[in-house]
Design a protein around this motif. Structure first.
Motif, PDB file in Angstrom:
ATOM      1  N   ARG A  82       0.839  -1.204   0.000  1.00 25.90           N
ATOM      2  CA  ARG A  82       0.000   0.000   0.000  1.00 25.90           C
ATOM      3  C   ARG A  82       0.873   1.253   0.000  1.00 25.90           C
ATOM      4  N   GLU A  83       1.812   1.313  -0.982  1.00 22.81           N
ATOM      5  CA  GLU A  83       2.742   2.446  -1.024  1.00 22.81           C
ATOM      6  C   GLU A  83       2.214   3.541  -1.935  1.00 22.81           C
ATOM      7  N   PRO A  84       2.334   4.807  -1.497  1.00 21.90           N
ATOM      8  CA  PRO A  84       1.954   5.902  -2.389  1.00 21.90           C
ATOM      9  C   PRO A  84       3.120   6.202  -3.334  1.00 21.90           C
ATOM     10  N   LYS A  85       2.848   6.806  -4.494  1.00 23.74           N
ATOM     11  CA  LYS A  85       3.947   7.254  -5.353  1.00 23.74           C
ATOM     12  C   LYS A  85       3.910   8.783  -5.329  1.00 23.74           C
ATOM     13  N   VAL A  86       4.866   9.373  -4.616  1.00 27.28           N
ATOM     14  CA  VAL A  86       4.853  10.832  -4.445  1.00 27.28           C
ATOM     15  C   VAL A  86       6.212  11.428  -4.759  1.00 27.28           C
ATOM     16  N   GLU A  87       6.217  12.727  -5.078  1.00 29.64           N
ATOM     17  CA  GLU A  87       7.473  13.448  -5.306  1.00 29.64           C
ATOM     18  C   GLU A  87       7.433  14.740  -4.501  1.00 29.64           C
ATOM     19  N   VAL A  88       8.603  15.148  -3.996  1.00 28.53           N
ATOM     20  CA  VAL A  88       8.669  16.419  -3.276  1.00 28.53           C
ATOM     21  C   VAL A  88       8.762  17.523  -4.324  1.00 28.53           C
ATOM     22  N   MET A  93      13.494  17.907   1.681  1.00 27.75           N
ATOM     23  CA  MET A  93      13.405  16.601   1.014  1.00 27.75           C
ATOM     24  C   MET A  93      13.127  15.471   2.009  1.00 27.75           C
ATOM     25  N   ASN A  94      13.336  15.750   3.306  1.00 21.58           N
ATOM     26  CA  ASN A  94      13.061  14.732   4.327  1.00 21.58           C
ATOM     27  C   ASN A  94      11.547  14.662   4.560  1.00 21.58           C
ATOM     28  N   THR A  95      10.949  13.529   4.198  1.00 15.77           N
ATOM     29  CA  THR A  95       9.484  13.433   4.246  1.00 15.77           C
ATOM     30  C   THR A  95       8.983  12.651   5.462  1.00 15.77           C
ATOM     31  N   ASP A 109       7.236   7.909   7.200  1.00 12.93           N
ATOM     32  CA  ASP A 109       7.777   8.583   6.035  1.00 12.93           C
ATOM     33  C   ASP A 109       6.671   8.611   4.984  1.00 12.93           C
ATOM     34  N   ALA A 110       6.098   9.798   4.770  1.00 12.08           N
ATOM     35  CA  ALA A 110       4.910   9.906   3.899  1.00 12.08           C
ATOM     36  C   ALA A 110       5.238   9.636   2.440  1.00 12.08           C
ATOM     37  N   LYS A 111       6.535   9.646   2.102  1.00  9.74           N
ATOM     38  CA  LYS A 111       6.893   9.354   0.713  1.00  9.74           C
ATOM     39  C   LYS A 111       6.791   7.855   0.449  1.00  9.74           C
ATOM     40  N   ARG A 112       6.887   7.057   1.516  1.00 14.27           N
ATOM     41  CA  ARG A 112       6.950   5.607   1.304  1.00 14.27           C
ATOM     42  C   ARG A 112       5.844   4.807   1.981  1.00 14.27           C
TER      43      ARG A 112
END
Ligand SMILES: C[S@@+](CC[C@H](N)C(=O)[O-])C[C@H]1O[C@@H](n2cnc3c(N)ncnc32)[C@H](O)[C@@H]1O
Length: 289
Positions: A82-88, A93-95, A109-112
């Motif tokens: 259930r991983e999101p695919k996001v970009e900063v 850059m630390n999410t 870690d909201a990026k992963r």
């Protein structure tokens, strides 16, 4: 007397109209708002605005004092983990962030990893219905979205929290300690389809089955985890609007029959949230005997 002056955050469309001079037609193609998760802003920009994404990120960052980074959701939450695919698109850059909800702290870690704001009502409900003498199994624990509020507010005897993804498991461990519930929550890393029948057979008064792809394939394992004298399963899954609630109920009934158990009654059922055109995320609470 201390007077707190909190700056009102302007509406996204007002920010963009003012700072980028976008037309009403262009603004109508953009989302009306972004979500705030801890100190992160999360927006889903249509592809045709990709040339403006950094500018849009910068404008959100400048106008919203709660936010340290702006993330663009490229694709929805996907896959087994259930991983999101996001970009900063702007800021730090630390999410990694900290979400505080219902007096619980969740680091992630909201990026992963995912933390679905649409499930908030369900997390709140679960934190009110578990009894202190119960043993609970959380089959898809994530970073502790259900296990932590149940432990903090209901103080059951034990919660076995199973999580497959090593990164989510790492945050689950951290969140258990952060919330001082390490004497209640026992995190286990692995596949709940194997762990429940092997290690937790007939251990639980209550089983939480949050949504994973094909949750129905885990129902027979869940039946094995329920105590011989009975218990409750909270079964989440996604259905076509026309199929609720007969389809989830018939899936649970057929898994019960295959496991030589019986559905005593449906104690609760509700739509958790809309899940795209014609689709809904539902939960059904089932008393098994
Ligand atoms: C929807 S997220 C969990 C969050 C929480 N339960 C909720 O519904 O908000 C689902 C989690 O289940 C985990 N997962 C997927 N398959 C699994 C399996 N077979 N055994 C244990 N965990 C699994 C994923 O890695 C993910 O962290």
């Amino acid at each position: 007397m201390v007077l707190l002056l909190i700056k009102k955050v302007p509406k996204l469309k007002d920010m963009l109209r003012r700072e980028l001079g976008l037309s009403t037609d262009e603004l109508n193609k953009l989302p009306a708002k972004y979500k705030v998760l801890g100190d992160l802003a999360i927006i889903k920009l249509p592809d045709e605005f990709s040339h403006l994404k950094k500018e849009i990120g910068r404008i959100i960052l400048k106008n919203d004092p709660r936010v340290k980074s702006v993330l663009n959701l490229v694709e929805g939450i996907q896959g087994v983990f259930r991983e999101p695919k996001v970009e900063v698109i702007a800021g730090d850059m630390n999410t990694e962030t900290m979400i505080i909800e219902n007096e619980c702290q969740f680091k992630l870690d909201a990026k992963r990893l995912m933390f679905c704001l649409g499930n908030q009502h369900e997390r709140l409900r679960m934190s009110k219905i578990v009894f202190s003498d119960e043993v609970v199994i959380d089959m898809f624990a994530g970073i502790g979205q259900f296990s932590i509020p149940i432990a903090v507010h209901c103080r059951p005897r034990r919660i076995f929290s199973i999580e497959l993804n090593p990164l989510a498991y790492k945050y689950l461990l951290e969140n258990v300690f952060l919330n001082n519930v390490d004497h209640i929550v026992y995190p286990i890393q692995g596949d709940s389809k194997e762990i429940v029948p092997k290690l937790l057979r007939h251990k639980a008064d209550r089983i939480v089955m949050g949504y994973v792809e094909r949750t129905q394939e885990f129902l027979e394992a869940a039946m094995m985890g329920v105590k011989a004298e009975g218990g409750i399963i909270h079964y989440h899954n996604i259905y076509k609007t026309n199929d609720i609630f007969q389809k989830p109920i018939s899936e649970v009934k057929s898994a019960a029959i295959k496991s030589s158990r019986e559905v005593e009654r449906i104690t609760h059922r509700r739509i958790v949230k809309s899940y795209g055109p014609g689709l809904v995320h539902v939960v059904v609470d089932v008393k098994i005997k």
